[in-house]
Motif scaffolding. Structure first.
Motif, mmCIF file in Angstrom:
data_model
loop_
_atom_site.group_PDB
_atom_site.id
_atom_site.type_symbol
_atom_site.label_atom_id
_atom_site.label_comp_id
_atom_site.label_asym_id
_atom_site.label_seq_id
_atom_site.Cartn_x
_atom_site.Cartn_y
_atom_site.Cartn_z
ATOM 1 N N ARG A 35 43.089 49.327 42.286
ATOM 2 C CA ARG A 35 43.251 48.671 43.583
ATOM 3 C C ARG A 35 42.744 49.568 44.710
ATOM 4 N NH1 ARG A 35 48.972 48.514 46.346
ATOM 5 N NH2 ARG A 35 48.198 50.621 46.815
ATOM 6 N N SER A 41 41.695 41.986 41.323
ATOM 7 C CA SER A 41 41.961 40.724 42.021
ATOM 8 C C SER A 41 42.046 40.965 43.522
ATOM 9 C CB SER A 41 43.264 40.099 41.515
ATOM 10 O OG SER A 41 44.377 40.871 41.916
ATOM 11 N N LEU A 42 41.569 39.993 44.290
ATOM 12 C CA LEU A 42 41.611 40.097 45.749
ATOM 13 C C LEU A 42 43.048 40.184 46.250
ATOM 14 C CD1 LEU A 42 40.046 40.088 48.395
ATOM 15 C CD2 LEU A 42 40.119 37.585 48.358
ATOM 16 N N ARG A 43 43.958 39.529 45.569
ATOM 17 C CA ARG A 43 45.365 39.562 45.979
ATOM 18 C C ARG A 43 45.905 40.985 45.958
ATOM 19 N NH1 ARG A 43 49.841 39.854 43.186
ATOM 20 N NH2 ARG A 43 48.727 39.519 41.220
ATOM 21 N N ARG A 44 45.560 41.748 44.921
ATOM 22 C CA ARG A 44 46.036 43.130 44.816
ATOM 23 C C ARG A 44 45.393 44.013 45.876
ATOM 24 N NH1 ARG A 44 46.293 46.513 39.901
ATOM 25 N NH2 ARG A 44 47.933 47.420 41.177
ATOM 26 N N LEU A 100 44.546 43.097 48.873
ATOM 27 C CA LEU A 100 45.203 42.795 50.143
ATOM 28 C C LEU A 100 46.588 43.418 50.233
ATOM 29 C CD1 LEU A 100 44.179 39.038 50.553
ATOM 30 C CD2 LEU A 100 43.170 41.044 51.669
ATOM 31 N N GLU A 101 47.155 43.786 49.086
ATOM 32 C CA GLU A 101 48.474 44.413 49.077
ATOM 33 C C GLU A 101 48.439 45.865 49.535
ATOM 34 O OE1 GLU A 101 49.829 43.997 45.104
ATOM 35 O OE2 GLU A 101 50.359 41.873 45.294
#
Length: 344
Positions: free
Chosen positions: A159, A308-311, A313-314
């Protein structure tokens, strides 16, 4: 050829080819698409490769492409970094002058120290600090990938890497647009402008774009200065490797200890030495640099596919603040050095 015949022919290939080929093929296709978008619409190829890779994240989760994508994200990417050594020679160092070289070395060291201090103040870990500050200080995405290879791994390693690559690429693009305006406003001459661009912009392509948008002299100086920063990749990776080698891993961390000096860094040094002694023909050097560019592009695609894009953004706003602060710091440091050395 019908589908059955194609499947039969594929099944007749060696097992190694069957394992890696689907992932290599899809990664190569996306890399070509990224380069096409860059050539026709002016967007940075690295940024397009990263965004397209993220869009195809599902391919890295399961299926026949997983092994090939993983191979590109590790082996092919490191080959690309190693081949950067063909750009380096002792003549670059001699042509730039001792004062400018010392300024660049000081800027790299100061930016890394600043990154560690700023990360601590923001409550972020030293791994992210070394990754972001090293990529900002040296050569953007290429440095990020080389540094990530020697840092002890944890659950946030991938990430943080994708965040850093994405951030330095976007910041490089913004700098390519903004820095020529800053240089003109400050009244910098062509040489000072080249030192400013080459010493501060993260990625080589954006350095070249910004420099030659001002003048040929500024472009040549900027490219030369940038390549000197690339030269610092190997010693910085070695220092990071030594400094983090004996750091105890907290409970829950995974991953074995990386080697003291990875093979791709050794290859980088060997190619740089060979180029310095004139052992690499110009034609071979050109092919090597083109191969490096494509290997890095495919590697970035694969890294994007694996995260993943979600990770991403975290990672949080404080991490964004960290890498932006590091970018501003090295810019101010280089400008101060230019005035101190009397280039402005």
């Amino acid at each position: 050829m019908n589908t059955a015949a194609a499947t039969q022919r594929f099944n007749g290939l060696p097992s190694v080819v069957q394992t890696y080929w689907p992932g290599l093929a899809v990664t190569g296709a996306v890399a070509i698409a990224a380069q096409f978008l860059s050539d026709h619409y002016g967007a940075p190829a690295m940024l397009m490769a990263l965004l397209l890779g993220i869009a195809f994240h599902f391919l890295s989760e399961e299926g026949r492409c997983v092994a090939g994508i993983d191979f590109c994200a590790k082996k092919v990417l490191r080959i690309g970094v190693a081949l950067l050594g063909m750009r380096i020679s002792v003549d670059l160092l001699v042509g730039l002058g001792a004062g400018t070289i010392l300024l660049l070395v000081a800027a790299i060291a100061a930016t890394i120290v600043f990154g560690l201090i700023a990360a601590k103040l923001l409550g972020r870990g030293w791994r992210l600090a070394l990754l972001t500050s090293g990529s900002v200080a040296i050569c953007g995405a290429s440095a990020a990938m080389a540094i990530a290879a020697v840092l002890p791994k944890n659950e946030f390693a991938e990430r943080n890497l994708i965040f850093t690559v994405l951030s330095v690429t976007v910041l490089s693009t913004l700098a390519m647009i903004a820095y020529p305006i800053i240089a003109q406003t400050m009244g910098l001459d062509a040489r000072a402008t080249g030192i400013f661009f080459g010493g501060t912009i993260h990625d080589v392509a954006q350095v070249v774009g910004a420099g030659f948008s001002v003048s040929p002299e500024a472009g040549e100086t900027a490219t030369l200065v940038k390549l000197i920063r690339v030269t610092m990749l190997a010693p910085v990776v070695l220092i990071f490797s030594i400094a983090t080698r004996n750091v105890p891993q907290p409970a829950g961390e995974t991953g074995k200890r990386p080697p003291l000096l990875p093979g791709f860094v050794i290859a980088f040094l060997i190619l740089a030495a060979a180029n310095s002694f004139g052992l690499v023909p110009e034609a071979v050097s050109k092919v090597g640099m083109e191969a490096s560019r494509w290997a890095l592009l495919a590697g970035i695609v694969a890294v994007g596919m694996k995260t993943s894009l979600r990770r991403v953004l975290e990672v949080g706003g404080d991490a964004v603040a960290l890498i932006v602060a590091e970018t501003i710091f090295i810019g101010l440091f280089i400008l101060a050095g230019i005035y101190y050395l009397g280039h402005a």
